[in-house]
Write an enzyme that holds these catalytic residues in place. Structure first.
Site, PDB file in Angstrom:
ATOM      1  N   ARG A   1       0.835  -1.215   0.000  1.00  0.00           N
ATOM      2  CA  ARG A   1       0.000   0.000   0.000  1.00  0.00           C
ATOM      3  C   ARG A   1       0.867   1.262   0.000  1.00  0.00           C
ATOM      4  O   ARG A   1       0.451   2.337  -0.409  1.00  0.00           O
ATOM      5  CB  ARG A   1      -0.981  -0.014   1.177  1.00  0.00           C
ATOM      6  CG  ARG A   1      -1.889   1.204   1.237  1.00  0.00           C
ATOM      7  CD  ARG A   1      -3.197   0.966   2.000  1.00  0.00           C
ATOM      8  NE  ARG A   1      -3.011   0.292   3.264  1.00  0.00           N
ATOM      9  CZ  ARG A   1      -2.483   0.853   4.373  1.00  0.00           C
ATOM     10  NH1 ARG A   1      -2.092   2.113   4.346  1.00  0.00           N
ATOM     11  NH2 ARG A   1      -2.342   0.161   5.481  1.00  0.00           N
TER      12      ARG A   1
ATOM     13  N   TYR B   1     -17.675  14.140 -16.856  1.00  0.00           N
ATOM     14  CA  TYR B   1     -18.102  12.746 -16.627  1.00  0.00           C
ATOM     15  C   TYR B   1     -19.123  12.695 -15.488  1.00  0.00           C
ATOM     16  O   TYR B   1     -18.938  13.327 -14.442  1.00  0.00           O
ATOM     17  CB  TYR B   1     -16.849  11.949 -16.278  1.00  0.00           C
ATOM     18  CG  TYR B   1     -17.032  10.465 -16.193  1.00  0.00           C
ATOM     19  CD1 TYR B   1     -17.300   9.712 -17.322  1.00  0.00           C
ATOM     20  CD2 TYR B   1     -16.907   9.808 -14.975  1.00  0.00           C
ATOM     21  CE1 TYR B   1     -17.448   8.342 -17.240  1.00  0.00           C
ATOM     22  CE2 TYR B   1     -17.045   8.435 -14.885  1.00  0.00           C
ATOM     23  CZ  TYR B   1     -17.320   7.706 -16.016  1.00  0.00           C
ATOM     24  OH  TYR B   1     -17.459   6.347 -15.932  1.00  0.00           O
TER      25      TYR B   1
ATOM     26  N   ASP C   1      -8.741  16.358 -16.344  1.00  0.00           N
ATOM     27  CA  ASP C   1      -9.041  14.955 -16.635  1.00  0.00           C
ATOM     28  C   ASP C   1      -8.870  14.791 -18.143  1.00  0.00           C
ATOM     29  O   ASP C   1      -9.701  15.243 -18.934  1.00  0.00           O
ATOM     30  CB  ASP C   1     -10.469  14.613 -16.191  1.00  0.00           C
ATOM     31  CG  ASP C   1     -10.845  13.156 -16.490  1.00  0.00           C
ATOM     32  OD1 ASP C   1     -10.186  12.523 -17.340  1.00  0.00           O
ATOM     33  OD2 ASP C   1     -11.823  12.670 -15.879  1.00  0.00           O
TER      34      ASP C   1
ATOM     35  N   LYS D   1      -9.420   3.383 -19.728  1.00  0.00           N
ATOM     36  CA  LYS D   1      -9.737   3.740 -21.117  1.00  0.00           C
ATOM     37  C   LYS D   1      -8.494   3.581 -22.000  1.00  0.00           C
ATOM     38  O   LYS D   1      -7.977   2.483 -22.100  1.00  0.00           O
ATOM     39  CB  LYS D   1     -10.310   5.157 -21.145  1.00  0.00           C
ATOM     40  CG  LYS D   1     -11.356   5.439 -20.044  1.00  0.00           C
ATOM     41  CD  LYS D   1     -12.639   4.640 -20.212  1.00  0.00           C
ATOM     42  CE  LYS D   1     -13.541   4.697 -18.975  1.00  0.00           C
ATOM     43  NZ  LYS D   1     -13.861   6.015 -18.457  1.00  0.00           N
TER      44      LYS D   1
HETATM   45  C1  LIG Z   1     -14.287   6.544 -17.204  1.00  0.00           C
HETATM   46  C2  LIG Z   1     -13.974   7.922 -16.819  1.00  0.00           C
HETATM   47  C3  LIG Z   1     -13.748   8.273 -15.484  1.00  0.00           C
HETATM   48  C4  LIG Z   1     -13.862   7.273 -14.346  1.00  0.00           C
HETATM   49  O1  LIG Z   1     -12.941   6.262 -14.473  1.00  0.00           O
HETATM   50  P1  LIG Z   1     -13.129   4.790 -13.814  1.00  0.00           P
HETATM   51  O2  LIG Z   1     -11.872   4.113 -14.165  1.00  0.00           O
HETATM   52  O3  LIG Z   1     -14.361   4.192 -14.425  1.00  0.00           O
HETATM   53  O4  LIG Z   1     -13.298   5.009 -12.352  1.00  0.00           O
HETATM   54  C5  LIG Z   1     -13.420   9.594 -15.200  1.00  0.00           C
HETATM   55  N1  LIG Z   1     -13.343  10.513 -16.173  1.00  0.00           N
HETATM   56  C6  LIG Z   1     -13.568  10.207 -17.464  1.00  0.00           C
HETATM   57  C7  LIG Z   1     -13.469  11.282 -18.492  1.00  0.00           C
HETATM   58  C8  LIG Z   1     -13.888   8.919 -17.839  1.00  0.00           C
HETATM   59  O5  LIG Z   1     -14.125   8.625 -19.130  1.00  0.00           O
END
Ligand SMILES: *Cc1c(COP(=O)(O)O)cnc(C)c1O
Length: 416
Positions: A69, A123, A196, A221
C-alpha cells in the site's frame, strides 16, 4: 550492521511440513540478470536485508519497499512510465479513475469552506462525486462552460476557488476546452488546475506542458486500452505535490493491484500505435456518417462543422481529434435507437470508451439516465444521440456495419 539472515531457508533446518510449504521456495537468491519486463510483484510485504535497513525504508530515509500500500515495484514501473509520458514530476496509480480524481482533489488542498469551479459537461460520476461526497464535506462546486472562456473567467473571479477542474474532450458532445486558456484563468485567481485528460490520452495532449498542476486519467480507457482493467492515475507537475498525494493513497488506500498495474503497463506500450489508428478511423467514420440519410448530425472535433474544430486543431497533436464520434439519428427516439443498436453486428453495445473494441453507447439510458429529458435536451443530448468509441478494427468493416444498421432504419419496421 547485523549480517543478513540466511535466505532461502537452509535445507538443514529441521522444519515441519507446513513451514516448508510456506517458505522453502521463497526469497531464492537473485541472479545478476534482469527480466526484460517488470515482474508482477504479487506481495504484500518486502523483506529487507536487516532490521536496520527496514527501519530506514519505513522512516523514508532510504529508498525501498516495505508494504505494497506504500509502494510496489510493479506499480512504480507504471507510475514512472506515465510520469515520463506526461512530462510530470511523479505519479501515483489508483484502483480506478474515480479514486484518482478523489485523491487529487484532496492532494490539491481542498478542505471545508473551499470551492471548486468545474467545466459543466464533465463525466457523470465526477459530477456525482462533487455533489454527493465533496459538498457534504463543505466543498462546493460552481459549474461553467469551459468553452465560453469569458463566462468561465467570470465564474472563477467570482468564486475564487482553490481548484479549477476541466476535461479536455467532453462526453458525449466532444467539446474541446482550451486547456492553456483555462490554466491562465485559474492562475490569475490563484487556483490549481486539475485536467481529466482521459479522452485525449498523453498521445494527443500533455496538459502539464500547458501549465496544469495535475493531470488525471481513467487508465481503464486508452492507457490500458484493452478493456480488461479498471484503474486510474494522477500525475503532478511539482514534486511538492507528491508527499500529500502519496499520503492520501496510503491512507485512503485505493491503490492499484500489481496484476492490474502489469496489464496497464503492457497496454501503455502500444498506445502510440493504437491511438492514431483509432483517431484516423474515427475521422473516416465521422465523414462517412455525415453523408448518410439516416443521420441528422455528427459531432466530431476533427470536422470543420464542430464548434471546437479550431481549438482541437491547435491543441491536439498531429491533427488527431480523438477516437470518439457522436451522432444523432434523424428523427429518432428510443425505439429507433434501439433498432439501430440491435442491428449492429461488429460494434459492441457497451458502456466504455478507449479500448480496442468499438463500442456504442446510448447516453439517454446510460451515462445521462439520471437526467430528465428536459435536462438532457438543455445539454444538447437529444433522444436520438448515440456515442461511438472507435476501436482498432478495420475502418471499412466498421463503416459497413454502421451503414447496414443505419440502412435498416430507413426501411419500415417489420411488424411482429
Ligand atoms: C471513465 C472515466 C472516469 C472514471 O474512471 P473509472 O476508471 O471508471 O473510475 C473519469 N473521467 C472520465 C473522463 C472517464 O471517461
Amino acid at each position: 550492521m547485523a549480517s543478513p539472515k540466511p535466505r532461502p531457508l537452509p535445507r538443514a533446518a529441521n522444519l515441519g511440513f507446513s513451514s516448508i510449504a510456506v517458505h522453502a521456495g521463497e526469497r531464492l537468491p537473485a541472479f545478476d540478470t534482469k527480466p526484460v519486463t517488470t515482474p508482477i510483484y504479487s506481495t504484500v510485504a518486502f523483506e529487507a536485508p536487516s532490521a536496520e535497513a527496514l527501519d530506514s525504508v519505513f522512516g523514508g530515509t532510504e529508498p525501498g519497499y516495505c508494504y505494497t500500500r506504500h509502494g510496489n515495484p510493479t506499480l512504480e514501473a507504471l507510475e514512472e512510465t506515465i510520469t515520463r509520458l506526461e512530462r510530470g514530476a511523479g505519479a501515483i496509480a489508483f484502483s480506478s479513475g474515480m479514486a484518482a480524481i478523489h485523491a487529487t482533489l484532496l492532494a490539491a488542498g481542498l478542505k471545508s469552506g473551499e470551492r471548486m469551479v468545474s467545466s459543466q459537461d464533465i463525466y457523470g460520476a465526477t459530477q456525482a462525486l462533487f455533489r454527493d461526497v465533496m459538498t457534504p464535506l463543505g466543498v462546493d462546486t460552481t459549474y461553467a462552460a469551459a468553452t465560453d472562456l469569458a463566462a468561465f473567467e467570470k465564474a472563477v473571479q467570482l468564486v475564487r476557488p482553490r481548484v479549477v477542474f476541466v476535461e479536455t474532450i467532453s462526453n458525449p458532445l466532444l467539446r474541446v476546452a482550451d486547456v492553456a486558456a483555462i490554466v491562465g484563468i485559474a492562475r490569475r485567481a490563484g487556483a490549481a488546475t486539475i485536467v481529466d485528460a482521459t479522452f485525449a490520452s498523453p498521445r494527443l495532449l500533455t496538459p502539464l506542458d500547458l501549465g496544469a498542476d495535475f493531470v488525471v486519467h481513467s487508465t481503464t480507457k486508452y492507457l490500458n486500452g484493452h478493456g480488461d482493467v479498471t484503474g486510474g492515475i494522477v500525475v503532478c507537475a511539482s514534486k511538492d505535490s507528491l508527499p500529500m498525494l502519496r499520503q492520501v493513497s496510503k491512507l485512503v488506500g485505493g491503490i492499484l493491484g500489481p496484476f492490474e498495474a502489469y496489464l496497464t503497463l503492457r497496454g501503455v506500450k502500444t498506445l502510440a500505435l493504437r491511438m492514431p489508428r483509432q483517431c484516423e478511423s474515427a475521422r473516416q467514420i465521422a465523414e462517412r456518417l455525415g453523408r448518410h440519410a439516416a443521420i441528422e448530425q455528427v459531432h466530431y472535433p476533427g470536422l470543420p462543422s464542430h464548434p471546437d474544430f479550431a481549438v482541437a486543431t491547435r491543441l491536439l497533436r498531429d491533427g488527431l481529434a480523438g477516437a470518439v464520434v457522436s451522432f444523432t439519428l434523424r428523427g429518432a427516439g428510443r425505439a429507433e435507437v434501439f433498432r439501430f443498436m440491435d442491428a449492429l453486428q461488429l460494434c459492441c453495445v457497451g458502456t466504455t470508451v478507449g479500448d480496442i473494441y468499438s463500442q456504442l453507447l446510448y447516453p439517454a439510458i446510460s451515462s445521462h439516465r439520471a437526467l430528465s429529458p428536459e435536462e438532457r435536451h438543455r445539454l444538447g443530448i437529444g433522444d436520438g444521440l448515440v456515442r461511438l468509441s472507435v476501436g482498432i478494427e478495420d475502418a471499412v468493416d466498421l463503416i459497413a456495419d454502421l451503414e447496414q444498421a443505419l440502412d435498416a432504419l430507413l426501411r419500415p419496421p417489420v411488424a411482429v
